[in-house]
Write an enzyme that holds these catalytic residues in place. Structure first.
Site, PDB file in Angstrom:
ATOM      1  N   LYS A  83      -6.619   4.024  -2.823  1.00  0.00           N
ATOM      2  CA  LYS A  83      -6.740   4.131  -4.278  1.00  0.00           C
ATOM      3  C   LYS A  83      -6.786   2.727  -4.861  1.00  0.00           C
ATOM      4  O   LYS A  83      -5.926   1.889  -4.552  1.00  0.00           O
ATOM      5  CB  LYS A  83      -5.496   4.833  -4.837  1.00  0.00           C
ATOM      6  CG  LYS A  83      -5.721   6.267  -5.243  1.00  0.00           C
ATOM      7  CD  LYS A  83      -4.459   6.798  -5.901  1.00  0.00           C
ATOM      8  CE  LYS A  83      -4.711   8.102  -6.582  1.00  0.00           C
ATOM      9  NZ  LYS A  83      -3.494   8.615  -7.230  1.00  0.00           N
TER      10      LYS A  83
HETATM   11  O1  G3P Z   1      -3.137  11.747  -9.461  1.00  0.00           O
HETATM   12  C1  G3P Z   1      -2.779  11.133 -10.656  1.00  0.00           C
HETATM   13  C2  G3P Z   1      -1.401  11.458 -11.033  1.00  0.00           C
HETATM   14  O2  G3P Z   1      -0.511  11.072 -10.043  1.00  0.00           O
HETATM   15  C3  G3P Z   1      -0.982  10.987 -12.369  1.00  0.00           C
HETATM   16  O3  G3P Z   1      -0.279  12.034 -12.891  1.00  0.00           O
HETATM   17  O4  G3P Z   1       1.355  13.180 -14.255  1.00  0.00           O
HETATM   18  O5  G3P Z   1       1.648  10.742 -13.723  1.00  0.00           O
HETATM   19  O6  G3P Z   1      -0.118  11.493 -15.306  1.00  0.00           O
HETATM   20  P1  G3P Z   1       0.712  11.839 -14.105  1.00  0.00           P
END
Ligand code: G3P
Length: 214
Positions: A83
Site C-alpha cells: 500500500k
Molecule cells: O481500508 C481502508 C480503511 O482501513 C480505512 O478505514 O474506517 O479507518 O476510515 P477507516
C-alpha cells in the site's frame, strides 16, 4: 466483487475465512497498531490463513525509500500487495515498482484525479476511502461511481477497492456501482450475514421439525 477483510486480527480473519467468502486482506498502520503481536509475525500468520492478496502499507515518504521498503515487503510473499499513499513521491515509486511487477495498492484516494494518476502510474489497486468522505459531509459513493466510469472509459486495468466501509449498505452500494473489490471490517461482515427474517424462519422450521412424525 472480491471481498477482502480490513483487519489484522487473526481471530477475525480466521472466522470470516471459515465462511469461505474471503478473497484477501487489507491492513494499514492503524490496524496493525491494534494488535499485540509484532507486525512481521502477524503478516506471516495472515499469509498462512488467507491465500490471496494481503495489503501492507509502506511508511516511508520519499520515493527512493518507498521503493526500498516495497521491494523488501514484496519479497515476503507473492501475495503481498504494497500500500502506498497517493502523493507525488508515491506515484514515482509506483511507476518504478509496477514495472518490476510489485503489486501496489494506491491508498488514501479521495478524488477522481488521484485515481487517474494511480492508474497511469500502474497501480494494481486504487483504494478510495468512502466512509472518511461521508464523515466530512461529502459523498463517497459518488466518488466511487465516478472512478468506475472513468476507468471504464479508458479501459484502465487498475482494480478499484471500495475502502473505509462502515455499513452493510456501503457494501451493497459498492457492488451496484461495480467496485472490483470491497474491503470490509469484521463487524460489517457479521452484519451482512444476519437478517431478522432468517432468524425467525430458522426458529419456526426448528419448532415445526419437532412436530414432524419420525
Ligand atoms: O481500508 C481502508 C480503511 O482501513 C480505512 O478505514 O474506517 O479507518 O476510515 P477507516
Amino acid at each position: 466483487m472480491k471481498l477482502f477483510i480490513d483487519t489484522a486480527n487473526l481471530d477475525e480473519i480466521r472466522e470470516i475465512s471459515s465462511w469461505g467468502v474471503l478473497d484477501g486482506v487489507t491492513t494499514n498502520p492503524t490496524i496493525l497498531s491494534r494488535e499485540k503481536m509484532d507486525y512481521r509475525t502477524l503478516i506471516d500468520a495472515i499469509l498462512k490463513l488467507v491465500d490471496g492478496p494481503i495489503s501492507v502499507e509502506a511508511v516511508n515518504e520519499k520515493a527512493e525509500k518507498i521503493i526500498e521498503e516495497a521491494r523488501i515487503l514484496s519479497k515476503i510473499s507473492e501475495n503481498i500487495v504494497v500500500k502506498i499513499p497517493i502523493t507525488p513521491e508515491g506515484l514515482a515509486a509506483t511507476k518504478v515498482l509496477s514495472k518490476e511487477g510489485v503489486k501496489i495498492n494506491m491508498t488514501l484516494v479521495f478524488s477522481v484525479n488521484q485515481s487517474i494518476l494511480a492508474a497511469k502510474a500502474g497501480a494494481t489497486y486504487a483504494s478510495p476511502f468512502l466512509g472518511r468522505l461521508d464523515d466530512i459531509g461529502s459523498d463517497g459513493m459518488t466518488l466511487l461511481s465516478d472512478i468506475v466510469t472513468v476507468y471504464q472509459n479508458y479501459g484502465f486495468k487498475t482494480q478499484i477497492i471500495a475502502a473505509s466501509i462502515r455499513s452493510p449498505q456501503h457494501v451493497v452500494d459498492a457492488a451496484l456501482i461495480g467496485a472490483d473489490v470491497c474491503t470490509i471490517p469484521y463487524k460489517v461482515f457479521t452484519q451482512m450475514v444476519r437478517h431478522p427474517l432468517t432468524d425467525k424462519g430458522i426458529e419456526r422450521f426448528l419448532n415445526d421439525w419437532k412436530k414432524v412424525k419420525k
